[in-house]
Scaffold this active site. Structure first.
Site, PDB file in Angstrom:
ATOM      1  N   ARG A 278     -10.420  34.264  -3.115  1.00 34.95           N
ATOM      2  CA  ARG A 278     -11.321  33.137  -2.888  1.00 34.95           C
ATOM      3  C   ARG A 278     -10.574  31.820  -2.727  1.00 34.95           C
ATOM      4  O   ARG A 278     -10.914  31.005  -1.869  1.00 34.95           O
ATOM      5  CB  ARG A 278     -12.332  33.053  -4.033  1.00 34.95           C
TER       6      ARG A 278
ATOM      7  N   LYS B 209      -9.298   9.196   4.121  1.00 37.04           N
ATOM      8  CA  LYS B 209     -10.592   9.764   3.692  1.00 37.04           C
ATOM      9  C   LYS B 209     -10.454  11.281   3.558  1.00 37.04           C
ATOM     10  O   LYS B 209     -11.035  12.063   4.311  1.00 37.04           O
ATOM     11  CB  LYS B 209     -11.687   9.378   4.680  1.00 37.04           C
TER      12      LYS B 209
ATOM     13  N   LYS C 264      -6.817  -5.076   5.192  1.00 38.28           N
ATOM     14  CA  LYS C 264      -8.147  -4.875   5.762  1.00 38.28           C
ATOM     15  C   LYS C 264      -9.024  -6.078   5.444  1.00 38.28           C
ATOM     16  O   LYS C 264      -8.570  -7.067   4.870  1.00 38.28           O
ATOM     17  CB  LYS C 264      -8.735  -3.564   5.245  1.00 38.28           C
TER      18      LYS C 264
ATOM     19  N   GLU D 295      -6.143  -5.258   9.982  1.00 36.58           N
ATOM     20  CA  GLU D 295      -7.440  -4.980  10.594  1.00 36.58           C
ATOM     21  C   GLU D 295      -8.122  -6.286  10.976  1.00 36.58           C
ATOM     22  O   GLU D 295      -8.174  -7.224  10.182  1.00 36.58           O
ATOM     23  CB  GLU D 295      -8.311  -4.210   9.604  1.00 36.58           C
TER      24      GLU D 295
ATOM     25  N   ASP E  75     -11.329  -3.085  14.663  1.00 33.57           N
ATOM     26  CA  ASP E  75     -12.304  -2.322  13.899  1.00 33.57           C
ATOM     27  C   ASP E  75     -13.715  -2.535  14.422  1.00 33.57           C
ATOM     28  O   ASP E  75     -14.212  -3.670  14.467  1.00 33.57           O
ATOM     29  CB  ASP E  75     -12.234  -2.726  12.422  1.00 33.57           C
TER      30      ASP E  75
END
Length: 297
Positions: free
Chosen positions: A109, A144, A176, A211, A232
């Site tokens: 598994r 992510k 960012k 960004e 962005d």
């Protein structure tokens, strides 16, 4: 749409990373052993099992298959029948393992969970890469990722023909919108000076990316000597204008809401890099199965 060939083998997956993930997964899945296999299967029984695809995809996870079974049975014989990054059809046998039956059943598994996910990421990445063919754009992943699985998931992106963004927060400076809001207090006039201060404190090998979310930020960012400008959530028209304005003075990255339906048009604007969080955060595992084909009690 046919999947594109992978021109070069992916950068290898570090064995230490594979072992770390497997040991944590087995500690979770069989903390005191596999009770069913220990009670039902004789200790000296052997078996041969095949890893078979129930749907088409792109293979990633050979090192996991090998290490996953050998952690429980060092003498297991593992045959990988497809290469990393190779497309396969439904019904294809991807790998074969022969060894102690208890060990194969215990390992099954965890190996499947990981390889199903890795192969799904590779297959999805290959579809994005195919839709940008003929452009200069590279498809890259993001941070992510599933906690604890980043090295495996990013390796899978490489198997699909994509490339990796920075691996962690420690690898590069990437300012960012929230960083800039704190750094400049909302005053655009302070942006260039603040970024130059960052550059002055870094070694020459450290990459700086910033960004931006509107056109008027681009020139102040370029004036600071950054390496990459991330556009962005720009419209296609603004992406083209941004590429023209930057004019080779920095790498141009497009980010935000990119999908299989839009990635071709984004690539056609002339950007150098397209970052796609969906490669890892939204993928659905491929349906692979492990079937015992020979059992010897």
């Amino acid at each position: 749409m046919p999947l594109p060939p992978i021109p070069l083998p992916p950068i290898p997956l570090p064995p230490a990373a594979v072992r770390r993930v497997l040991e944590a997964a087995y500690a979770e899945d069989a903390p005191s052993g596999d009770l069913t296999s220990l009670l039902l299967i004789p200790a000296d029984a052997s078996a041969t099992a095949e890893l078979r695809a129930r749907v088409p995809g792109v293979f990633s996870g050979g090192p996991v298959v090998e290490a996953g079974f050998r952690l429980h049975d060092p003498g297991a014989v593992v045959e990988l029948l497809v290469s990393e990054g190779e497309a396969f059809a439904a019904g294809a046998v991807l790998a074969r393992v022969t060894g102690r039956a208890q060990a194969i059943l215990t390992a099954e598994r965890v190996v499947l969970n990981l390889v199903q996910r890795m192969s799904a990421i590779a297959a999805l990445t290959a579809r994005y890469v195919a839709r940008t063919a003929g452009t200069r754009a590279r498809i890259v992943d993001t941070r992510k990722t599933t906690p604890g699985l980043r090295e495996l998931e990013r390796y899978a992106v490489r198997c699909g023909g994509g490339r990796n963004h920075r691996f962690s927060l420690s690898d590069a400076v990437m300012a960012k919108d929230n960083h800039l809001a704190v750094l400049t207090g909302g005053d655009p006039a302070r942006l260039t000076e603040a970024l130059r201060g960052v550059r002055a404190r870094l070694g020459h090998t450290t990459h700086i990316e910033v960004e931006v979310d509107r056109m008027e930020q681009i020139e102040p960012v370029l004036a600071a000597g950054v390496d990459t400008v991330m556009l962005d959530n720009f419209s296609l028209e603004d992406l083209r204008a941004g590429v023209e304005l930057i004019a080779g003075r920095a790498i141009v990255e497009a980010s935000g809401g990119v999908s299989l339906e839009t990635v071709g048009a984004v690539a056609a604007t002339g950007v150098d890099v397209i970052s796609v969080g969906a490669l890892t955060h939204s993928v659905v595992n491929l349906d692979l199965g492990l079937d015992v084909v020979i059992g010897t009690p």
